[in-house]
Design a protein around this motif. Structure first.
Motif, short mmCIF file in Angstrom:
data_model
loop_
_atom_site.label_atom_id
_atom_site.label_comp_id
_atom_site.label_asym_id
_atom_site.label_seq_id
_atom_site.Cartn_x
_atom_site.Cartn_y
_atom_site.Cartn_z
N UNK A 16 -4.42 -4.40 14.79
CA UNK A 16 -3.80 -3.21 15.36
C UNK A 16 -3.54 -2.34 14.04
N UNK A 17 -3.09 -2.83 13.26
CA UNK A 17 -2.71 -1.72 12.09
C UNK A 17 -4.17 -1.10 11.50
N UNK A 44 3.22 -9.82 4.36
CA UNK A 44 4.28 -9.10 4.98
C UNK A 44 4.39 -9.20 6.57
N UNK A 45 5.47 -9.23 6.87
CA UNK A 45 5.58 -9.20 8.70
C UNK A 45 6.24 -7.76 8.76
N UNK A 46 5.15 -6.92 9.14
CA UNK A 46 5.32 -5.46 9.57
C UNK A 46 4.39 -4.93 10.60
N UNK A 47 4.95 -4.62 11.63
CA UNK A 47 4.04 -3.81 12.39
C UNK A 47 4.49 -2.37 12.25
N UNK A 48 3.41 -1.80 11.56
CA UNK A 48 3.69 -0.22 11.28
C UNK A 48 3.75 0.80 12.43
N UNK A 49 4.40 1.55 12.25
CA UNK A 49 4.59 2.68 13.35
C UNK A 49 3.55 3.83 12.70
N UNK A 50 3.28 4.74 13.28
CA UNK A 50 2.48 5.88 13.32
C UNK A 50 2.80 6.55 11.81
N UNK A 51 4.04 6.78 11.46
CA UNK A 51 4.33 7.30 10.26
C UNK A 51 4.04 6.45 9.31
N UNK A 81 1.13 7.36 6.05
CA UNK A 81 1.63 6.92 4.69
C UNK A 81 0.48 6.19 3.99
N UNK A 82 0.14 5.17 4.66
CA UNK A 82 -0.93 4.34 4.09
C UNK A 82 -2.27 5.10 3.99
N UNK A 83 -2.55 6.02 5.08
CA UNK A 83 -3.62 6.90 4.86
C UNK A 83 -3.65 7.91 3.89
N UNK A 84 -2.79 8.23 3.57
CA UNK A 84 -2.51 9.37 2.31
C UNK A 84 -2.66 8.47 0.93
N UNK A 85 -2.28 7.36 0.92
CA UNK A 85 -2.50 6.67 -0.18
C UNK A 85 -3.92 6.18 -0.50
N UNK A 119 0.79 -1.06 -0.26
CA UNK A 119 -0.03 0.13 0.05
C UNK A 119 0.94 1.22 -0.13
N UNK A 120 1.93 1.18 0.64
CA UNK A 120 2.77 2.24 0.79
C UNK A 120 3.32 2.82 -0.40
N UNK A 121 3.70 1.60 -1.16
CA UNK A 121 4.32 1.74 -2.56
C UNK A 121 3.21 1.84 -3.71
#
Lengths: 395, 395
Positions: A115-116, A81-88, A92-96, A51-53
């Motif tokens: 949680x994400x 994916x194995x990723x616990x995303x932080x706030x930043x 980014x996801x929300x922007x996309x 999503x970020x990309x």
């Protein structure tokens, strides 16, 4: 209050794959195609990372035939994916999402994925952006809160039960002591499913060790000696997550995974350590000791799929989309068991916060007093999920 | 010259179990019941070891229903044994046979079992004792001489193919480098079956290492780097029996089995060593490397059974008894492939001496020039035996 959102949806898959995670994906896609308010269906490659990309695949046009083939294929077809995303990263996801006019987000995964989804839902609320995010549960560990059980678990449990059934026949033919290490870092559900392999009193597994109980080496060695005295052999189910009284793993490869957790799977270290401990329990005796680590096979094996698991995995995907399209409200899909015999269940929505982050373990009533086996209550719980198993023939 | 012997028969099972070894047992029992010259059917518990102790089970009265359940159950229902008997032990066996008026001996096993059968047949001839012994082939290793292939192999190969199919999807979802160690001390047939998992050009296994070729660490590391550059991930099939240029195992637990052979199975040592070598091939890079050792699951997994394998395993047992009862002549049952498409085969008898002791390896034409993959000729050979595999769905 029902509120219909009009816009695109994104769906992603996260965490360790399961044999039925694509059933949930296809359930969601097919449901979305029925709702005019969902104006486009985007699949995210490798979950949040994709999503970020803005790495999306359009899922509006695939034939039902192709989708059904995907549904029956193990492991995340979109990539995981194995990723616990932080706030930043969530920002980014929300922007996309805003950029692509995404109004629905479905995330198939475990408690970290919930949680994400929860963080992004909160962001949307703060930003007054009309948005609905629903978490679709999956995990072979069966450790999500609220739900009776998790899609993905029963098929992995079926693999474990069949593996022990065959391996116990093997051990019966060539007697010895056999240690089988099963996945499960903090919850022993999957290891406990090994008990389904038993069809007579002498069948293994003869001992079951779960992460919910402290693993004591001396007790383990005595248990094995007792079992060998009784059965002339011993098949042992051990969860990869067993720890000593201080909470330290019994043995690991020393590596850490991308979450910083000690790597348990994908290494034979624990099995080999336990085999050495078993040999040490029989000083001066010639004992045949072997250890296998089931590893990744148990979560993605084609053809070993619980029919109920496949059906429910489809249902949670379908339910998530129908709920979102008709209510616009966020949440996580859970399963309520209505009856075990005959087996019946239904889906319901629980708040994202009730599932996010924390996980559950096996209930005390499922584990025997000695902490080296399961109880009938456990078998009553798990058997209907795993489905009918082949009957063992004997002379 | 046909000679009808009148007396009892003994049947035993030997060596590592397979998923269909009981098909051969049941095929032999049901055939024997049709021959009046066979006056009793004794099953030996744990093969030669049971015969020496006169530990028999009467197999004349079980219902066909019970026997069919046994036939469908993996691993030796009579119990197996790992014992290469010496002259003294064979004499003891022969004494027991004479004592019980046993005129037929059927031994289900590999080349060591054929050798045992051969020694006892020779003893009977020397003693002018009318006696017929027939070896019934089984081995997941597929390494018996003369025969096109061995009963037991195709079901284990099916497990390996399915395991790689699922694990490759798993690795595709969460990319990394995955090493899977497959059984096979001297012959790579079972490991080579992993190639059946591929349905598109990017599917794994991307590399296959067999005991028929010297394993060179530097070449291996370069192969993995090349595969990762090409596919962004790498799934590797490795036979447990790979050795260096001096014939030494790459890694073992240091234990020996009851034959004095270095123990390869039932330990994660080789997988862990190879994972470390892979990590060393990417200095300074963060690579996700995991290793699984398939272990005993691949030879006794219920429900993962090749239909052709089950059918042929039944046939070799049936053929052995019919041959013995009608000719009185010793031998080993072999399989001749009549055609691959459609698949057709027939049984024939070969001298015990042609199968005993020695084993075969994969033909050169089945292995690619680089020694890190198989050829189309191999796929043409193995695919019909393993049977249809599920089609992989993808987006």
């Amino acid at each position: 209050m029902a509120k219909q959102l009009i816009g695109k949806m994104v769906i992603g898959q996260s965490g360790g794959p399961t044999a039925v995670i694509n059933q949930s994906l296809v359930g969601a896609i097919l449901a979305a195609r029925k709702h005019a308010c969902i104006t486009g269906i985007l699949g995210a490659h490798h979950g949040i990372a994709g999503i970020m990309k803005e790495d999306f695949i359009d899922l509006t046009t695939q034939s039902v035939e192709q989708l059904e083939l995907v549904a029956a294929t193990p492991a995340a077809a979109l990539g995981s994916v194995r990723l616990k995303p932080g706030r930043a990263e969530c920002e980014k996801v929300f922007e996309v999402f805003k950029k692509h006019d995404v109004r629905y987000f479905f995330y198939v995964g475990g408690n970290d994925s919930a949680e994400t989804a929860h963080i992004i839902a909160e962001m949307a609320k703060e930003a007054n952006y009309d948005f609905c995010t629903v978490h679709i549960p999956k995990t072979i560990d069966n450790d999500l809160k609220v739900t009776d059980h998790c899609p993905g678990f029963a098929s992995a449990a079926r693999f474990v039960a069949l593996a022990f059934m065959g391996d116990d026949r093997d051990n019966n033919a060539l007697p010895g002591i056999k240690v089988n290490v099963v996945m499960g870092r903090s919850a022993g559900f999957l290891t406990a499913a090994a008990a389904l392999a038993r069809q007579s009193e002498t069948d293994g597994p003869h001992l079951i060790y779960l992460p919910e109980r402290v693993f004591n080496v001396a007790s383990f060695q005595q248990d094995v000696r007792d079992a060998v005295a009784k059965y002339g052999r011993c098949v042992i189910a051990v969860s990869e997550g067993i720890t000593d009284k201080d909470g330290n793993p019994i043995s690991t490869s020393g590596e850490r995974d991308s979450h910083g957790n000690i790597q348990l799977s994908g290494s034979g270290a624990l099995g080999d350590t336990l085999a050495a401990l078993v040999k040490a329990a029989f000083p001066g005796e010639k004992v045949r000791v072997r250890a296998d680590t089931f590893g990744y096979l148990q979560r993605s094996f084609p053809t070993i799929i619980s029919p109920i698991d496949a059906k429910e995995a489809r249902q949670v995907g379908d339910f998530a989309v129908n709920h979102a399209a008709t209510t616009g409200a966020p949440g996580s899909v859970s399963i309520r068991r209505l009856s075990s015999v005959p087996y019946q269940s239904e889906c319901f929505i629980t708040p994202l916060s009730s599932v996010a982050r924390e996980a559950t373990e096996m209930k005390d009533e499922y584990i025997n007093a000695a902490g080296n086996d399961v109880t009938q209550a456990w078998l009553d719980y798990v058997a209907p999920l795993v489905g009918e198993l082949p009957k063992i023939g004997r002379l």
